[in-house]
Design a protein around this motif. Sequence first.
Motif, short mmCIF file in Angstrom:
data_model
loop_
_atom_site.label_atom_id
_atom_site.label_comp_id
_atom_site.label_asym_id
_atom_site.label_seq_id
_atom_site.Cartn_x
_atom_site.Cartn_y
_atom_site.Cartn_z
N THR A 132 25.61 -1.37 -33.05
CA THR A 132 24.59 -1.96 -34.84
C THR A 132 25.98 -1.20 -34.48
O THR A 132 25.76 0.28 -34.52
CB THR A 132 23.93 -2.15 -35.18
OG1 THR A 132 22.77 -1.65 -35.03
CG2 THR A 132 23.35 -3.62 -34.73
N ASN B 205 28.04 0.28 -39.08
CA ASN B 205 27.76 0.36 -40.81
C ASN B 205 27.56 -0.79 -41.29
O ASN B 205 27.42 -1.27 -42.16
CB ASN B 205 27.55 1.80 -41.62
CG ASN B 205 29.44 2.32 -41.22
OD1 ASN B 205 30.04 2.17 -40.30
ND2 ASN B 205 30.05 1.87 -42.32
N GLU C 90 24.90 -3.94 -40.47
CA GLU C 90 24.09 -3.04 -40.06
C GLU C 90 23.04 -3.63 -40.64
O GLU C 90 21.74 -3.89 -39.87
CB GLU C 90 23.87 -1.97 -41.23
CG GLU C 90 23.83 -2.33 -42.20
CD GLU C 90 23.75 -1.18 -43.88
OE1 GLU C 90 23.00 -0.85 -43.34
OE2 GLU C 90 23.64 -1.45 -44.25
N ARG D 282 21.06 -5.01 -37.29
CA ARG D 282 19.93 -3.96 -36.80
C ARG D 282 18.98 -4.80 -36.70
O ARG D 282 17.40 -4.05 -36.29
CB ARG D 282 19.55 -2.38 -37.52
CG ARG D 282 21.22 -1.90 -37.45
CD ARG D 282 21.66 -0.75 -38.25
NE ARG D 282 22.33 0.19 -37.17
CZ ARG D 282 23.15 0.89 -37.49
NH1 ARG D 282 22.55 1.25 -39.11
NH2 ARG D 282 24.56 1.93 -37.55
N ASP E 50 21.05 -0.91 -31.13
CA ASP E 50 21.48 0.59 -32.52
C ASP E 50 22.62 1.37 -31.32
O ASP E 50 23.41 2.47 -31.75
CB ASP E 50 20.74 1.27 -32.64
CG ASP E 50 19.44 -0.42 -34.00
OD1 ASP E 50 20.14 -0.73 -34.43
OD2 ASP E 50 18.60 0.55 -33.84
#
Length: 306
Positions: free
Chosen positions: A80, A82, A85, A88, A102
């Motif tokens: 993942t 930004n 995100e 996540r 992650d």
Amino acid sequence: MKKRKIELAVISDVHLGTYGCHADELITYLNSIQPKKLILNGDIIDIWQFSKRYFPPSHLKVLRKIIGMASKGTEVYYITGNHDEMLRKFSNTSMGNFKIMDKLVLNLDGKKAWIFHGDVFDVSIQNAKWLAKLGGYGYDLLILINSFLNWCLAKMGREKYSLSKKIKNSVKGAVKYINNFEKTAAELAIENDYDYVVCGHIHQPKKEVYETKHGSCTYLNSGDWVENLTALEYSFKRWKIYHYNHDRLSPFFVDEDLKEMDMNDLIASITDKEVDIEDITEKQHLSESEENIDRDFLDDQGLSQD
């Protein structure tokens, strides 16, 4: 088209769902390779700027292609970033050969590779997400303007031009940020005894060895599929930055690192066995000599079949 068999491919910053995404080119690339592992290192789907009004069929084809690769045996790791995100919350989820996480640590021929997107280094994202998202929309608008500019340049028979790359390379703050990003990632990797650190996020393809008093590591960045159209490939114990605009018709072994390898090193990297090329050459000469002797004998006996 014959597929290239490679150990590992890393792509990042595809930004599906935005105008700047080069989905058709990415599909062409994915169709050209047969990796054992495919790592999607963040910002594959741009959920920040996702819009029902813009998600063309080619973008959907990329997702179908990736799922198809997983169903045919390729291990796919979705790391993942930004812009995606929201995924996540599904970290450490596994569906057959498809895994969401992650970060990832891989053992590559006895060396450790630390792989993550890289937004953890970005203070603006951590502390002011609204500002980062606003910047994302501005970037998307810049890409649209750039696309129109390149269309005009193509009509005039001139070479394409990247406004975003020009701005990044001319703004001192941007250059400093990129340098700090790369240095920070490399230093952390060395402190944690990683041999490779693999990132995305900053849209700057890179391969460079960093050294400190504590050791050394290779910093790698897969770039993006908006401006640079790049990926990372690992095979024959070597990393290569793949540039779609230059390498799409070239096999992996044209990598400069492999050109510099001697035959012993190349064979050893594939078979893990040391081979004496002089012995091979000598055996070839002996074999040719034996064939000549046999031919001369048959000629003397009148038994040659010409």
